[in-house]
Design a protein around this motif. Structure first.
Motif: not given
Length: 203
Positions: A81-103
């Motif tokens: 997959r090439g370089r795995l540690v990158v100098d880029r901003a994170p896509t998201s810091k967390g996820a919440l599935g409350l009476f539903g789902g996340f992916r």
């Protein structure tokens, strides 16, 4: 003189090393890499689901590289997959599935700390194509009457910690990649009447 040495070795029950390397004994790491190729082939539609058990049985029965090669015959080699540690901003810091789902899936950037909550719902954190903002990542997964699945590839180190109170913390994805400098992911999980399952890609 050389011929005499060879004859002497045969007389003592010794055999010269096989030039092809197919008689070399396989390691647990060799088997896991081969098993990942089989699971990936099923996920991509190259193999029928009914072939999975037979192929995996051949992989885990294999004693030599020749037998292991036969078990994965016709399957493509995995691509790095090439370089795995990158100098880029994170896509998201967390996820919440409350009476539903996340992916979270695809080529997303995981922050140094990522928190996933499943409350009367469910979610999936897929690291198969992920990149990482730090060499070491902590994923905090809490499942309250819910479930979170964390999918890990074979090119990262994974350490799973935590416990379930009337719940389950699955550790099938915990592993050492054997790859020098591989990113390390520590999963800290808590499940209350729920489940946090860490599993390899393809399961």
């Amino acid at each position: 003189m050389t011929e005499q040495i060879k004859t002497s070795a045969r007389g003592k029950g010794l055999a010269p090393a096989a030039g092809s390397g197919h008689e070399v004994l396989v390691s647990d790491e060799d088997r896991e890499r081969a098993a990942e190729r089989v699971r990936a082939a099923v996920g991509e539609g190259r193999l029928e689901l009914g072939e999975l058990d037979g192929r995996l049985s051949g992989v885990y029965r294999a004693r030599t590289l020749g037998e292991l090669t036969a078990a994965v015959h016709g399957l493509p080699e995995p691509t790095p997959r090439g370089r795995l540690v990158v100098d880029r901003a994170p896509t998201s810091k967390g996820a919440l599935g409350l009476f539903g789902g996340f992916r979270r899936a695809g080529e997303w950037v995981v922050p140094p700390r990522f928190t996933a909550w499943s409350m009367w719902g469910g979610g999936r954190v897929d690291l198969t194509e992920a990149r990482f903002a730090a060499q070491e990542t902590e994923i905090r997964a809490v499942a309250l009457w819910g479930a979170t699945g964390i999918v890990v590839p074979d090119d990262i180190d994974v350490d799973v910690r935590g416990f379930g109170l009337f719940g389950l913390v699955g550790r099938r994805g915990a592993r050492r990649s054997g790859r020098p400098g591989a990113p390390r992911v520590v999963v800290r999980a808590f499940a209350l009447f729920g489940a946090v399952i860490t599993k390899p890609k393809g399961e």
